[in-house]
Design an enzyme around this catalytic site. Structure first.
Site, mmCIF file in Angstrom:
data_model
loop_
_atom_site.group_PDB
_atom_site.id
_atom_site.type_symbol
_atom_site.label_atom_id
_atom_site.label_comp_id
_atom_site.label_asym_id
_atom_site.label_seq_id
_atom_site.Cartn_x
_atom_site.Cartn_y
_atom_site.Cartn_z
ATOM 1 N N ASP A 86 0.824 -1.208 0.000
ATOM 2 C CA ASP A 86 0.000 0.000 0.000
ATOM 3 C C ASP A 86 0.862 1.264 0.000
ATOM 4 O O ASP A 86 1.982 1.262 0.503
ATOM 5 C CB ASP A 86 -0.918 -0.019 1.237
ATOM 6 C CG ASP A 86 -2.099 0.928 1.089
ATOM 7 O OD1 ASP A 86 -2.346 1.417 -0.028
ATOM 8 O OD2 ASP A 86 -2.774 1.188 2.105
ATOM 9 N N ASN A 103 -11.010 -2.457 -5.354
ATOM 10 C CA ASN A 103 -10.232 -1.555 -6.210
ATOM 11 C C ASN A 103 -10.876 -1.321 -7.584
ATOM 12 O O ASN A 103 -10.528 -0.370 -8.289
ATOM 13 C CB ASN A 103 -8.790 -2.059 -6.399
ATOM 14 C CG ASN A 103 -7.923 -1.932 -5.170
ATOM 15 O OD1 ASN A 103 -7.020 -2.733 -4.937
ATOM 16 N ND2 ASN A 103 -8.162 -0.911 -4.341
HETATM 17 C C1 IPE Z 1 -5.531 -2.708 -0.258
HETATM 18 O O1 IPE Z 1 -5.140 -1.382 -0.453
HETATM 19 C C2 IPE Z 1 -5.500 -3.432 -1.559
HETATM 20 C C3 IPE Z 1 -4.193 -3.620 -2.147
HETATM 21 C C4 IPE Z 1 -3.048 -3.313 -1.616
HETATM 22 C C5 IPE Z 1 -4.195 -4.232 -3.448
HETATM 23 P P1 IPE Z 1 -6.217 -0.209 -0.590
HETATM 24 O O2 IPE Z 1 -5.452 1.042 -0.696
HETATM 25 O O3 IPE Z 1 -7.161 -0.518 -1.661
HETATM 26 O O4 IPE Z 1 -6.968 -0.335 0.807
HETATM 27 P P2 IPE Z 1 -7.944 0.677 1.563
HETATM 28 O O5 IPE Z 1 -9.125 0.875 0.690
HETATM 29 O O6 IPE Z 1 -7.215 1.927 1.801
HETATM 30 O O7 IPE Z 1 -8.272 -0.038 2.836
HETATM 31 C C1 IPE Z 2 -1.516 0.285 -3.394
HETATM 32 O O1 IPE Z 2 -1.315 1.654 -3.398
HETATM 33 C C2 IPE Z 2 -1.762 -0.282 -4.773
HETATM 34 C C3 IPE Z 2 -3.156 -0.724 -5.015
HETATM 35 C C4 IPE Z 2 -4.117 -0.746 -4.137
HETATM 36 C C5 IPE Z 2 -3.463 -1.160 -6.366
HETATM 37 P P1 IPE Z 2 -2.529 2.675 -3.433
HETATM 38 O O2 IPE Z 2 -2.888 2.924 -4.850
HETATM 39 O O3 IPE Z 2 -3.636 2.192 -2.572
HETATM 40 O O4 IPE Z 2 -1.861 3.966 -2.812
HETATM 41 P P2 IPE Z 2 -2.466 4.945 -1.721
HETATM 42 O O5 IPE Z 2 -2.929 4.092 -0.579
HETATM 43 O O6 IPE Z 2 -3.591 5.673 -2.381
HETATM 44 O O7 IPE Z 2 -1.342 5.835 -1.348
HETATM 45 MG MG MG Z 3 -4.060 2.409 -0.605
#
Ligand code: IPE
Ligand code: IPE
Ligand code: MG
Length: 245
Positions: free
Chosen positions: A20, A68
């Site tokens: 993340d 997502n």
């Molecule tokens: C969790 O990250 C999913 C992945 C790392 C693929 P998100 O960024 O989607 O999670 P939330 O929504 O902040 O909990």
């Molecule tokens: C994790 O990084 C990757 C996926 C969930 C695909 P994020 O895209 O969630 O990045 P933040 O949490 O918005 O910084």
């Molecule tokens: Mg995230």
């Protein structure tokens, strides 16, 4: 953090990572979120190689959740393209390191091209032995559990199984992760302290490790730090400390 400080006799058998913080990493540099995802793939490669090198048998990476899909279309499309190009680019990394690729999630929800590319790499690496790398794609733990419940209910209804046959082992067999051991160490980057619908059944007794480091900055030494931290914990599984010694 040095690899030498890791005790090879007490490695987690299964590490799972919620990767993340890509978006925030890019934003902090004044760039688009997608720049963060691109750089995140470099961390993936480094962590995969380092895990295989030190002897981790199972590594599971949360790459895309069922939730997502709600992101802006442009971001979703770019992530799917990045998946295809990474699979193409990294096939040789998997082959060179004797790594088997596996995937969990609602894979048929992926765009056709990504789905096909994934199946191809899985097929080409199926006999590799050193480590199993599992990508969680279009993955949601509640959906996984719901599917397992439906399959079991249908088997009982059709007299293929009795109610008393349903135990932990049988439930495990009906999850996407049926051929993987329970998670020993769950890592989440970017300072968020939540599970976000990841491996709810499988982390029942996992050690949880949270770090502020954003995924594109997460490198070998951070992985080793997490493993060293894990090795300094006492896993009691409900027993007392005295019972363990
Ligand atoms: C969790 O990250 C999913 C992945 C790392 C693929 P998100 O960024 O989607 O999670 P939330 O929504 O902040 O909990
Ligand atoms: C994790 O990084 C990757 C996926 C969930 C695909 P994020 O895209 O969630 O990045 P933040 O949490 O918005 O910084
Ligand atoms: Mg995230």
């Amino acid at each position: 953090m040095n690899e030498k400080l890791i005790n090879k006799e007490n490695l987690p058998k299964h590490i799972a990572i919620i990767m993340d913080g890509n978006g925030r990493w890019a934003k902090s540099k004044g760039k688009l979120r997608i720049f963060g995802h691109e750089n995140g793939t470099k961390s993936v490669r480094e962590v995969v190689e380092a895990s295989a090198e030190i002897g981790i048998e199972n590594l599971t990476l949360y790459a895309f959740s069922t939730e997502n899909w709600k992101r802006p279309k442009l971001e979703v499309d770019t992530l799917m393209k990045l998946l295809v190009s990474s699979l193409r680019k990294e096939l040789h990394t998997l082959v060179d390191n004797d790594i088997r690729l596996n995937a969990i999630g609602k894979l048929d929800a992926l765009p056709e091209k990504a789905h096909q590319e994934l199946l191809e790499v899985i097929q080409k690496t199926r006999n590799n032995k050193r480590m199993t790398l599992t990508l969680a794609l279009s993955y949601g733990s509640r959906e996984e559990i719901k599917n397992a419940v439906k399959q079991l209910a249908s088997k009982v209804k059709n007299n293929l199984m009795s109610l008393d046959d349903i135990d932990d082992t049988v439930i495990n067999k009906h999850l996407y992760t049926h051929d993987l051991p329970d998670v020993d160490l769950l890592i989440r980057t970017s300072g968020e302290h939540r599970i976000s619908n990841f491996l709810l059944w499988q982390i029942a007794y996992a050690e949880l490790y949270f770090t502020e480091v954003l995924w594109p900055d997460f490198k070998k030494e951070h992985l080793f730090q997490a493993i060293e931290n894990y090795q300094n914990r006492e896993r009691r599984f409900g027993k007392t400390s005295e019972q363990l010694n």
